[in-house]
Design a protein around this motif. Sequence first.
Motif, mmCIF file in Angstrom:
data_model
loop_
_atom_site.group_PDB
_atom_site.id
_atom_site.type_symbol
_atom_site.label_atom_id
_atom_site.label_comp_id
_atom_site.label_asym_id
_atom_site.label_seq_id
_atom_site.Cartn_x
_atom_site.Cartn_y
_atom_site.Cartn_z
ATOM 1 N N GLY A 19 -24.445 -5.173 22.175
ATOM 2 C CA GLY A 19 -23.433 -6.211 22.031
ATOM 3 C C GLY A 19 -23.128 -6.571 20.600
ATOM 4 N N LEU A 20 -23.610 -5.780 19.661
ATOM 5 C CA LEU A 20 -23.333 -6.067 18.257
ATOM 6 C C LEU A 20 -21.891 -5.723 17.886
ATOM 7 C CD1 LEU A 20 -26.614 -4.749 16.574
ATOM 8 C CD2 LEU A 20 -25.896 -7.130 16.827
ATOM 9 N N VAL A 21 -21.380 -4.640 18.485
ATOM 10 C CA VAL A 21 -20.001 -4.205 18.235
ATOM 11 C C VAL A 21 -19.316 -4.015 19.584
ATOM 12 C CG1 VAL A 21 -18.523 -2.438 17.220
ATOM 13 C CG2 VAL A 21 -20.671 -3.063 16.095
ATOM 14 N N ARG A 22 -18.107 -4.521 19.671
ATOM 15 C CA ARG A 22 -17.326 -4.338 20.909
ATOM 16 C C ARG A 22 -15.973 -3.732 20.535
ATOM 17 N NH1 ARG A 22 -19.751 -9.282 21.045
ATOM 18 N NH2 ARG A 22 -21.293 -9.632 22.698
ATOM 19 N N PRO A 23 -15.808 -2.445 20.778
ATOM 20 C CA PRO A 23 -14.530 -1.810 20.441
ATOM 21 C C PRO A 23 -13.357 -2.593 21.025
ATOM 22 C CG PRO A 23 -16.111 -0.179 21.170
ATOM 23 C CD PRO A 23 -16.710 -1.513 21.445
ATOM 24 N N THR A 24 -12.272 -2.634 20.271
ATOM 25 C CA THR A 24 -11.097 -3.395 20.704
ATOM 26 C C THR A 24 -10.580 -2.923 22.049
ATOM 27 O OG1 THR A 24 -10.513 -3.755 18.393
ATOM 28 C CG2 THR A 24 -8.771 -4.099 20.035
ATOM 29 N N GLY A 25 -10.641 -1.630 22.286
ATOM 30 C CA GLY A 25 -10.154 -1.106 23.560
ATOM 31 C C GLY A 25 -10.469 0.363 23.699
ATOM 32 N N GLY A 30 -9.600 7.718 27.036
ATOM 33 C CA GLY A 30 -10.919 7.135 27.254
ATOM 34 C C GLY A 30 -11.752 6.965 25.988
ATOM 35 N N TYR A 31 -11.188 7.286 24.828
ATOM 36 C CA TYR A 31 -11.934 7.132 23.577
ATOM 37 C C TYR A 31 -11.939 5.672 23.136
ATOM 38 C CZ TYR A 31 -11.870 12.206 23.116
ATOM 39 O OH TYR A 31 -12.047 13.543 23.329
ATOM 40 N N ARG A 32 -13.049 5.246 22.536
ATOM 41 C CA ARG A 32 -13.143 3.883 22.016
ATOM 42 C C ARG A 32 -12.184 3.718 20.841
ATOM 43 N NH1 ARG A 32 -18.071 5.682 23.507
ATOM 44 N NH2 ARG A 32 -19.495 4.314 24.669
ATOM 45 N N GLU A 33 -11.580 2.548 20.785
ATOM 46 C CA GLU A 33 -10.684 2.256 19.670
ATOM 47 C C GLU A 33 -11.235 1.072 18.893
ATOM 48 O OE1 GLU A 33 -6.918 1.595 21.517
ATOM 49 O OE2 GLU A 33 -6.369 3.724 21.412
ATOM 50 N N TYR A 34 -11.312 1.236 17.572
ATOM 51 C CA TYR A 34 -11.878 0.204 16.707
ATOM 52 C C TYR A 34 -10.784 -0.353 15.802
ATOM 53 C CZ TYR A 34 -16.447 2.054 18.058
ATOM 54 O OH TYR A 34 -17.548 2.468 18.764
ATOM 55 N N SER A 35 -10.770 -1.684 15.685
ATOM 56 C CA SER A 35 -9.806 -2.343 14.799
ATOM 57 C C SER A 35 -10.393 -2.476 13.407
ATOM 58 C CB SER A 35 -9.468 -3.720 15.359
ATOM 59 O OG SER A 35 -10.620 -4.560 15.293
ATOM 60 N N GLY A 36 -9.578 -2.987 12.484
ATOM 61 C CA GLY A 36 -10.076 -3.243 11.133
ATOM 62 C C GLY A 36 -11.208 -4.245 11.143
ATOM 63 N N GLU A 37 -11.136 -5.265 12.016
ATOM 64 C CA GLU A 37 -12.208 -6.245 12.121
ATOM 65 C C GLU A 37 -13.497 -5.619 12.646
ATOM 66 O OE1 GLU A 37 -10.882 -9.473 14.457
ATOM 67 O OE2 GLU A 37 -9.455 -10.232 12.955
ATOM 68 N N ARG A 41 -17.074 -5.532 10.730
ATOM 69 C CA ARG A 41 -18.307 -6.010 11.364
ATOM 70 C C ARG A 41 -19.404 -4.953 11.267
ATOM 71 N NH1 ARG A 41 -19.811 -10.038 15.071
ATOM 72 N NH2 ARG A 41 -21.542 -9.450 16.443
ATOM 73 N N ILE A 42 -19.046 -3.680 11.430
ATOM 74 C CA ILE A 42 -20.036 -2.605 11.296
ATOM 75 C C ILE A 42 -20.615 -2.586 9.883
ATOM 76 C CG2 ILE A 42 -20.319 -0.092 11.244
ATOM 77 C CD1 ILE A 42 -18.306 -0.003 13.589
ATOM 78 N N PHE A 43 -19.751 -2.777 8.903
ATOM 79 C CA PHE A 43 -20.245 -2.813 7.525
ATOM 80 C C PHE A 43 -21.173 -4.014 7.306
ATOM 81 C CE2 PHE A 43 -16.311 -0.289 6.115
ATOM 82 C CZ PHE A 43 -17.017 0.893 6.108
ATOM 83 N N HIS A 44 -20.831 -5.151 7.954
ATOM 84 C CA HIS A 44 -21.699 -6.321 7.846
ATOM 85 C C HIS A 44 -23.067 -6.043 8.476
ATOM 86 C CE1 HIS A 44 -18.090 -9.307 7.424
ATOM 87 N NE2 HIS A 44 -18.340 -8.621 6.314
#
Length: 331
Positions: A19-25, A30-37, A41-44
Amino acid sequence: MARRSGVSARMLRHYESLGLVRPTGRSEAGYREYSGEDIQRIFHIESLRSLGLSLREVGRALDDPAFTPAELVEDLIRETRERIARETELLTRLRRIGAAEPADWEDVLRTVALLQALGSESAGKRQRAALSSALSSAGETPVEALVEAALRESDPNVAGALRWALARSGEGALAPLAEGLASTVAKVRKRAVQSIAEIPDDAATALLRDALTNPDVVVRRYAALALAARGVADGVPTLIEMIVDGVNDTDAADALGALAGDEDRAEQIAGRLVGRLPRGAAGAPARLRVTQALADIPGPTTTRALAELSHDDDRAVALTAAYILKLRGDT
């Protein structure tokens, strides 16, 4: 995402499962999509992990509004210091084992057992370890370990055994003992000079001569006594100071008497003693100690001084001087 962030796909999936990262969609495929936020968060997460935080602590830091970082940072500082201390201790132990140049694993285990015994809470075990190391063959015992044990030992019996072991170890102990003379801890400096005093070679004598200028008066006094026992007169001023001040004055007087076997040196010592005779009623105790010290110093300077002291205003000083003159046959 893995290529851009430097975090493996497997670790990204692990972060998601926690639950540390939740892909935007998800994409249509079916591939995970990650936003700029999400990327930020991953960098944090990676930044906080680099400080030593667990993933659970990272989650709290990022998601708990009441989370205060100051306390956690202090905990991390404390844990890091403890870890460094453990690693430093391990490094020191490994260096000592290496210094013993073990030929096989039996040698390694024997050295480890010795180090553990020297660090035991039992004074008896520490003393047996010191005696055992003293009787072992040259090179079998890590000298630095003996020095460290000697500099921290408070039990007089164990300390004596450790000094004996160091005396048998040769010049290898002198360098770390010299470092002990510069310690910020007074007890360590005292133990260092006591250990050097029992090493009977020229290098130790040179160290003791240097110790006469040590800022610590206790170190200077021990060095002066040890040098006198070796027939070295460099510490005479310190010995006289001890007599005047009433600090180990009996030992200092004995040391001066031992040095006064040479006629010229005896006259020099007598002259220095007479020059330090305090005057007045307040100085009577010190005059008495100087008078008693003159008893073992031959020569005319001592005789003249005792003759004058036999008429001292202080009765104890006068009687002592007269008695010494009688014993010397100078009356």
